[in-house]
Design a protein around this motif. Structure first.
Motif, PDB file in Angstrom:
ATOM      1  N   MET A  96      10.274  -8.433   7.667  1.00 10.25           N
ATOM      2  CA  MET A  96      10.704  -7.370   8.480  1.00 10.25           C
ATOM      3  C   MET A  96      10.461  -5.778   7.677  1.00 10.25           C
ATOM      4  N   THR A  97      10.664  -5.854   6.615  1.00 12.40           N
ATOM      5  CA  THR A  97      10.314  -4.455   5.781  1.00 12.40           C
ATOM      6  C   THR A  97       8.772  -3.930   6.099  1.00 12.40           C
ATOM      7  N   LEU A  98       8.011  -4.788   6.242  1.00 11.80           N
ATOM      8  CA  LEU A  98       6.713  -4.402   6.435  1.00 11.80           C
ATOM      9  C   LEU A  98       6.568  -3.926   7.865  1.00 11.80           C
ATOM     10  N   ALA A  99       6.940  -4.933   8.615  1.00  9.20           N
ATOM     11  CA  ALA A  99       7.066  -4.177  10.112  1.00  9.20           C
ATOM     12  C   ALA A  99       7.792  -2.869  10.587  1.00  9.20           C
ATOM     13  N   TRP A 100       8.838  -2.866   9.868  1.00  5.05           N
ATOM     14  CA  TRP A 100       9.823  -1.686  10.203  1.00  5.05           C
ATOM     15  C   TRP A 100       9.125  -0.462   9.507  1.00  5.05           C
ATOM     16  N   SER A 101       8.535  -0.679   8.202  1.00  6.33           N
ATOM     17  CA  SER A 101       7.912   0.607   7.644  1.00  6.33           C
ATOM     18  C   SER A 101       6.785   0.957   8.358  1.00  6.33           C
ATOM     19  N   TYR A 102       6.063   0.116   9.045  1.00  8.28           N
ATOM     20  CA  TYR A 102       4.934   0.494  10.092  1.00  8.28           C
ATOM     21  C   TYR A 102       5.427   1.247  11.153  1.00  8.28           C
ATOM     22  N   ALA A 103       6.239   0.778  11.806  1.00  6.81           N
ATOM     23  CA  ALA A 103       6.922   1.674  13.042  1.00  6.81           C
ATOM     24  C   ALA A 103       7.320   2.892  12.535  1.00  6.81           C
ATOM     25  N   ALA A 104       8.113   2.954  11.266  1.00  6.08           N
ATOM     26  CA  ALA A 104       8.574   4.196  10.898  1.00  6.08           C
ATOM     27  C   ALA A 104       7.483   5.136  10.422  1.00  6.08           C
ATOM     28  N   THR A 105       6.205   4.752  10.083  1.00  2.00           N
ATOM     29  CA  THR A 105       5.152   5.757   9.849  1.00  2.00           C
ATOM     30  C   THR A 105       4.567   6.164  11.254  1.00  2.00           C
ATOM     31  N   LEU A 106       4.555   5.409  12.247  1.00  2.00           N
ATOM     32  CA  LEU A 106       4.292   5.783  13.581  1.00  2.00           C
ATOM     33  C   LEU A 106       5.519   6.876  14.277  1.00  2.00           C
ATOM     34  N   HIS A 107       6.503   6.595  14.004  1.00  5.44           N
ATOM     35  CA  HIS A 107       7.516   7.473  14.611  1.00  5.44           C
ATOM     36  C   HIS A 107       7.557   8.779  13.728  1.00  5.44           C
ATOM     37  N   LEU A 108       7.238   8.829  12.501  1.00  6.33           N
ATOM     38  CA  LEU A 108       7.248   9.830  11.738  1.00  6.33           C
ATOM     39  C   LEU A 108       5.727  10.999  11.792  1.00  6.33           C
ATOM     40  N   LYS A 109       4.960  10.056  12.439  1.00  4.03           N
ATOM     41  CA  LYS A 109       3.561  10.734  12.490  1.00  4.03           C
ATOM     42  C   LYS A 109       2.816  10.790  11.252  1.00  4.03           C
ATOM     43  N   ILE A 110       3.036  10.107  10.508  1.00  3.01           N
ATOM     44  CA  ILE A 110       2.327   9.765   9.061  1.00  3.01           C
ATOM     45  C   ILE A 110       1.453   8.823   8.941  1.00  3.01           C
ATOM     46  N   PRO A 111       0.528   8.928   8.179  1.00  2.92           N
ATOM     47  CA  PRO A 111      -0.599   7.952   7.993  1.00  2.92           C
ATOM     48  C   PRO A 111       0.003   6.727   7.240  1.00  2.92           C
ATOM     49  N   ALA A 112      -0.453   5.700   7.919  1.00  2.00           N
ATOM     50  CA  ALA A 112       0.270   4.106   7.445  1.00  2.00           C
ATOM     51  C   ALA A 112      -0.007   4.082   5.982  1.00  2.00           C
ATOM     52  N   ASN A 113      -1.254   4.433   5.609  1.00  6.91           N
ATOM     53  CA  ASN A 113      -1.474   4.445   3.816  1.00  6.91           C
ATOM     54  C   ASN A 113      -0.424   5.176   3.027  1.00  6.91           C
ATOM     55  N   VAL A 114       0.496   6.233   3.830  1.00  8.56           N
ATOM     56  CA  VAL A 114       1.541   6.632   2.834  1.00  8.56           C
ATOM     57  C   VAL A 114       2.199   5.592   2.319  1.00  8.56           C
ATOM     58  N   VAL A 115       2.731   4.451   3.315  1.00  8.45           N
ATOM     59  CA  VAL A 115       3.559   3.435   2.699  1.00  8.45           C
ATOM     60  C   VAL A 115       2.695   2.424   2.078  1.00  8.45           C
ATOM     61  N   PHE A 116       1.681   2.066   3.028  1.00  8.51           N
ATOM     62  CA  PHE A 116       0.953   0.924   2.221  1.00  8.51           C
ATOM     63  C   PHE A 116      -0.461   1.541   1.698  1.00  8.51           C
ATOM     64  N   HIS A 117       0.033   1.827   0.377  1.00  8.81           N
ATOM     65  CA  HIS A 117      -1.068   2.591  -0.440  1.00  8.81           C
ATOM     66  C   HIS A 117      -1.682   1.559  -1.275  1.00  8.81           C
ATOM     67  N   GLU A 118      -2.589   2.125  -1.827  1.00 13.12           N
ATOM     68  CA  GLU A 118      -3.837   1.314  -2.695  1.00 13.12           C
ATOM     69  C   GLU A 118      -3.232   0.785  -3.874  1.00 13.12           C
ATOM     70  N   ASN A 119      -1.980   1.199  -4.494  1.00 11.53           N
ATOM     71  CA  ASN A 119      -1.406   0.594  -5.624  1.00 11.53           C
ATOM     72  C   ASN A 119      -0.246  -0.384  -5.290  1.00 11.53           C
ATOM     73  N   GLY A 120      -0.105  -0.592  -4.020  1.00  4.45           N
ATOM     74  CA  GLY A 120       0.948  -1.670  -3.743  1.00  4.45           C
ATOM     75  C   GLY A 120       0.353  -2.988  -3.057  1.00  4.45           C
ATOM     76  N   TYR A 121       1.427  -3.719  -2.762  1.00  7.02           N
ATOM     77  CA  TYR A 121       1.118  -4.813  -2.016  1.00  7.02           C
ATOM     78  C   TYR A 121       0.064  -5.901  -2.400  1.00  7.02           C
ATOM     79  N   LYS A 122      -0.149  -5.943  -3.832  1.00 12.51           N
ATOM     80  CA  LYS A 122      -0.936  -6.760  -4.512  1.00 12.51           C
ATOM     81  C   LYS A 122      -2.284  -6.918  -3.862  1.00 12.51           C
ATOM     82  N   GLY A 123      -2.862  -5.312  -3.890  1.00 15.89           N
ATOM     83  CA  GLY A 123      -4.095  -5.154  -3.319  1.00 15.89           C
ATOM     84  C   GLY A 123      -4.517  -5.494  -1.876  1.00 15.89           C
TER      85      GLY A 123
END
Length: 173
Positions: A96-123
């Motif tokens: 749920m958090t992954l989906a919520w975060s993605y929706a929030a990036t679109l709502h805020l008009k920021i790139p998804a890689n701000v949340v889903f960055h290369e140093n997280g999510y086990k690669g």
């Protein structure tokens, strides 16, 4: 001079994210943290977030941790202090958090890689971004269960926009 620009962008991004979280009803405070949190610079305090901007490595982590809080029922969220509930109690939390975060990036008009960055999510950050961008929306069934968003079929029936549009940003149940 490059460091100044990066710090300025980091401060602007933190301000954008914190303002959004406050608008949707989550509490956020700034504090110097002595103990390490699950993510550097972010702690759960009194059902909200406490942010130590000096220790924060990735501003997008604020949005991810807020997603954990926002998708919890209020009676659980308001009792949290120090850590999130055990995943055995709340198994769908990460999806749920992954989906919520993605929706929030679109709502805020920021790139998804701000949340889903290369140093997280086990690669697997880019894989997550690719899945969302291609319409493979993990986590949406539980967001729908909690009345936060709806898949295309239910959204049409209810006369609302489907995910990634959010009907509610915080769990009301």
């Amino acid at each position: 001079m490059q460091t100044v620009a990066i710090d300025y962008e980091k401060k602007e991004l933190i301000t954008l994210l914190v303002n959004f979280l406050k608008e949707i009803g989550l509490t956020v405070e700034f504090a110097v943290e002595k103990e390490p949190g699950f993510l550097p610079g972010i702690h759960i305090r009194n059902g909200g977030l406490s942010i130590d901007t000096e220790k924060l490595l990735h501003p997008g982590d604020i949005l991810h941790e807020a997603g954990h809080l926002a998708t919890l029922p209020y009676h659980i969220r308001c009792e949290l202090d120090g850590k999130l509930p055990d995943t055995d109690t709340h198994r769908s939390a990460e999806l749920m958090t992954l989906a919520w975060s993605y929706a929030a990036t679109l709502h805020l008009k920021i790139p998804a890689n701000v949340v889903f960055h290369e140093n997280g999510y086990k690669g697997g950050a880019q894989n997550l971004i690719d899945n969302f961008e291609q319409g493979r929306f993990i986590g949406v069934p539980m967001l729908q269960y909690y009345g936060l968003t709806y898949d295309e079929q239910n959204a049409e029936r209810l006369g609302v926009q489907p995910f990634p549009h959010m009907v509610n940003w915080v769990c009301l149940k």
